[in-house]
Scaffold this motif. Structure first.
Motif, PDB file in Angstrom:
ATOM      1  N   ARG A  66      85.752   0.483  95.289  1.00 23.18           N
ATOM      2  CA  ARG A  66      85.666  -0.890  94.780  1.00 23.18           C
ATOM      3  C   ARG A  66      84.320  -1.498  95.123  1.00 23.18           C
ATOM      4  O   ARG A  66      83.689  -2.164  94.295  1.00 23.18           O
ATOM      5  N   GLU A  67      83.856  -1.282  96.355  1.00 28.71           N
ATOM      6  CA  GLU A  67      82.565  -1.833  96.769  1.00 28.71           C
ATOM      7  C   GLU A  67      81.423  -1.172  95.998  1.00 28.71           C
ATOM      8  O   GLU A  67      80.472  -1.835  95.583  1.00 28.71           O
ATOM      9  N   ILE A  68      81.512   0.140  95.806  1.00 28.89           N
ATOM     10  CA  ILE A  68      80.472   0.850  95.054  1.00 28.89           C
ATOM     11  C   ILE A  68      80.420   0.327  93.619  1.00 28.89           C
ATOM     12  O   ILE A  68      79.346   0.040  93.087  1.00 28.89           O
ATOM     13  N   ALA A  69      81.597   0.181  92.995  1.00 25.29           N
ATOM     14  CA  ALA A  69      81.658  -0.329  91.621  1.00 25.29           C
ATOM     15  C   ALA A  69      81.092  -1.739  91.539  1.00 25.29           C
ATOM     16  O   ALA A  69      80.374  -2.085  90.596  1.00 25.29           O
ATOM     17  N   SER A  70      81.380  -2.555  92.534  1.00 22.70           N
ATOM     18  CA  SER A  70      80.891  -3.939  92.546  1.00 22.70           C
ATOM     19  C   SER A  70      79.368  -3.982  92.564  1.00 22.70           C
ATOM     20  O   SER A  70      78.756  -4.821  91.904  1.00 22.70           O
ATOM     21  N   ARG A  71      78.757  -3.058  93.306  1.00 26.67           N
ATOM     22  CA  ARG A  71      77.301  -3.073  93.430  1.00 26.67           C
ATOM     23  C   ARG A  71      76.598  -2.671  92.134  1.00 26.67           C
ATOM     24  O   ARG A  71      75.422  -2.994  91.955  1.00 26.67           O
ATOM     25  N   VAL A  72      77.292  -1.956  91.278  1.00 23.34           N
ATOM     26  CA  VAL A  72      76.703  -1.601  89.982  1.00 23.34           C
ATOM     27  C   VAL A  72      77.315  -2.436  88.863  1.00 23.34           C
ATOM     28  O   VAL A  72      77.119  -2.144  87.682  1.00 23.34           O
ATOM     29  N   GLU A  73      78.051  -3.475  89.265  1.00 14.09           N
ATOM     30  CA  GLU A  73      78.621  -4.441  88.328  1.00 14.09           C
ATOM     31  C   GLU A  73      79.489  -3.773  87.259  1.00 14.09           C
ATOM     32  O   GLU A  73      79.316  -3.985  86.064  1.00 14.09           O
ATOM     33  N   MET A  74      80.426  -2.955  87.740  1.00 14.72           N
ATOM     34  CA  MET A  74      81.392  -2.367  86.825  1.00 14.72           C
ATOM     35  C   MET A  74      82.749  -2.340  87.502  1.00 14.72           C
ATOM     36  O   MET A  74      82.856  -2.594  88.715  1.00 14.72           O
ATOM     37  N   SER A  75      83.788  -2.041  86.745  1.00 20.13           N
ATOM     38  CA  SER A  75      85.124  -1.957  87.316  1.00 20.13           C
ATOM     39  C   SER A  75      85.300  -0.619  88.014  1.00 20.13           C
ATOM     40  O   SER A  75      84.553   0.340  87.771  1.00 20.13           O
ATOM     41  N   GLU A  76      86.282  -0.559  88.900  1.00 17.30           N
ATOM     42  CA  GLU A  76      86.582   0.712  89.561  1.00 17.30           C
ATOM     43  C   GLU A  76      86.994   1.760  88.535  1.00 17.30           C
ATOM     44  O   GLU A  76      86.641   2.943  88.662  1.00 17.30           O
ATOM     45  N   ALA A  77      87.726   1.335  87.500  1.00 19.34           N
ATOM     46  CA  ALA A  77      88.116   2.262  86.436  1.00 19.34           C
ATOM     47  C   ALA A  77      86.892   2.801  85.705  1.00 19.34           C
ATOM     48  O   ALA A  77      86.837   3.975  85.324  1.00 19.34           O
ATOM     49  N   GLY A  78      85.888   1.943  85.518  1.00 10.29           N
ATOM     50  CA  GLY A  78      84.658   2.384  84.871  1.00 10.29           C
ATOM     51  C   GLY A  78      83.922   3.410  85.704  1.00 10.29           C
ATOM     52  O   GLY A  78      83.384   4.389  85.174  1.00 10.29           O
ATOM     53  N   LEU A  79      83.916   3.209  87.018  1.00  8.55           N
ATOM     54  CA  LEU A  79      83.282   4.177  87.913  1.00  8.55           C
ATOM     55  C   LEU A  79      83.996   5.525  87.831  1.00  8.55           C
ATOM     56  O   LEU A  79      83.357   6.585  87.771  1.00  8.55           O
ATOM     57  N   LEU A  80      85.333   5.470  87.814  1.00 10.42           N
ATOM     58  CA  LEU A  80      86.112   6.707  87.772  1.00 10.42           C
ATOM     59  C   LEU A  80      85.965   7.443  86.445  1.00 10.42           C
ATOM     60  O   LEU A  80      86.295   8.630  86.352  1.00 10.42           O
ATOM     61  N   HIS A  81      85.455   6.776  85.441  1.00 13.15           N
ATOM     62  CA  HIS A  81      85.155   7.450  84.179  1.00 13.15           C
ATOM     63  C   HIS A  81      84.014   8.448  84.372  1.00 13.15           C
ATOM     64  O   HIS A  81      83.984   9.508  83.742  1.00 13.15           O
ATOM     65  N   HIS A  82      83.080   8.104  85.272  1.00 15.76           N
ATOM     66  CA  HIS A  82      81.932   8.980  85.528  1.00 15.76           C
ATOM     67  C   HIS A  82      82.210   9.969  86.653  1.00 15.76           C
ATOM     68  O   HIS A  82      81.723  11.107  86.618  1.00 15.76           O
ATOM     69  N   PHE A  83      82.960   9.551  87.657  1.00 14.91           N
ATOM     70  CA  PHE A  83      83.327  10.408  88.796  1.00 14.91           C
ATOM     71  C   PHE A  83      84.832  10.243  89.016  1.00 14.91           C
ATOM     72  O   PHE A  83      85.274   9.194  89.499  1.00 14.91           O
ATOM     73  N   PRO A  84      85.645  11.234  88.659  1.00 16.82           N
ATOM     74  CA  PRO A  84      87.100  11.069  88.633  1.00 16.82           C
ATOM     75  C   PRO A  84      87.776  10.852  89.978  1.00 16.82           C
ATOM     76  O   PRO A  84      88.948  10.496  90.013  1.00 16.82           O
ATOM     77  N   SER A  85      87.056  11.052  91.083  1.00 16.56           N
ATOM     78  CA  SER A  85      87.664  10.836  92.399  1.00 16.56           C
ATOM     79  C   SER A  85      86.577  10.511  93.409  1.00 16.56           C
ATOM     80  O   SER A  85      85.379  10.744  93.164  1.00 16.56           O
ATOM     81  N   LYS A  86      87.008   9.992  94.541  1.00 16.85           N
ATOM     82  CA  LYS A  86      86.058   9.670  95.603  1.00 16.85           C
ATOM     83  C   LYS A  86      85.406  10.945  96.134  1.00 16.85           C
ATOM     84  O   LYS A  86      84.208  10.966  96.456  1.00 16.85           O
TER      85      LYS A  86
END
Length: 212
Positions: A49-69
């Motif tokens: 969530r914090e990583i997604a916030s720093r790139v101004e996207m949703s956590e779901a959007g981040l997981l689109h590029h990287f499916p897991s932590k």
């Protein structure tokens, strides 16, 4: 890690364009943010969530590029090592050239404290066998000992290694010294010059200066 160009993507040689370029840039931003968060909080406490916030996207959007932590962590570590491999030619026929590359990398690291912090935090955390990066660091240390040891073997063949110096043991000591220097430098960046200290160590095992 940046996506690779493929014929299927319809990208011709040269600069990437269109959706591919945008995707690559987004992935790079995510990797940079993940590096910052993992360096500040460690892998276990650093949140998607914090990583997604720093790139101004949703956590779901981040997981689109990287499916897991875990996949994101692997990409960050690979991204770091890929950058290092562009500076250090581990397969250089001239062993001294490889050692000079390591010194260049040590100097670059002083300009990227977040990278050094990430490495130190994750290396400490990953001593736990159940940590997602445990196998990565086990393999990484084995690879580094082998690469530096082989470089010192080539240095010895050229007649520049002092008598009685065992390349394998000298390689392990150099890595240990470098890791220790990084921790001290993080506590007080004005107290030590990592590259200079590595040069001093090499002067004790070589019969000629590693740098002109």
């Amino acid at each position: 890690m940046a996506a690779r160009m493929t014929p299927e993507a319809g990208i011709k040689a040269g600069k990437p364009r269109g959706p591919y370029r945008k995707t690559r840039e987004v992935r790079r931003r995510i990797l940079d943010a993940a590096l910052e968060v993992f360096a500040e909080s460690g892998y276990r406490s650093g949140s998607l969530r914090e990583i997604a916030s720093r790139v101004e996207m949703s956590e779901a959007g981040l997981l689109h590029h990287f499916p897991s932590k875990i996949s994101l962590l692997e990409a960050v570590l690979e991204h770091r090592d890929e950058r290092a491999s562009r500076i250090v030619d581990h397969e250089a026929h001239d062993g001294m050239q490889m050692l000079r590359g390591l010194l260049d990398l040590a100097r670059l690291n002083t300009k990227e404290p977040g990278v050094v912090e990430l490495y130190c935090v994750l290396a400490a955390e990953a001593t736990a066998p159940d940590h997602p990066a445990h196998d990565f660091f086990v393999a990484r240390y084995e690879r580094l000992r082998d690469q530096i040891g082989r470089a010192l073997e080539r240095v010895r063949a050229d007649g520049y290694l002092r008598d009685g110096v065992d390349p394998a043991r000298a390689a392990a000591r150099m890595i240990a010294i470098w890791d220790g220097l990084q921790v001290q430098w993080l506590f007080d960046r004005s107290s030590i010059d990592m590259a200079d200290e590595l040069v001093d160590y090499l002067s004790r095992i070589l019969t000629r200066p590693v740098e002109p």
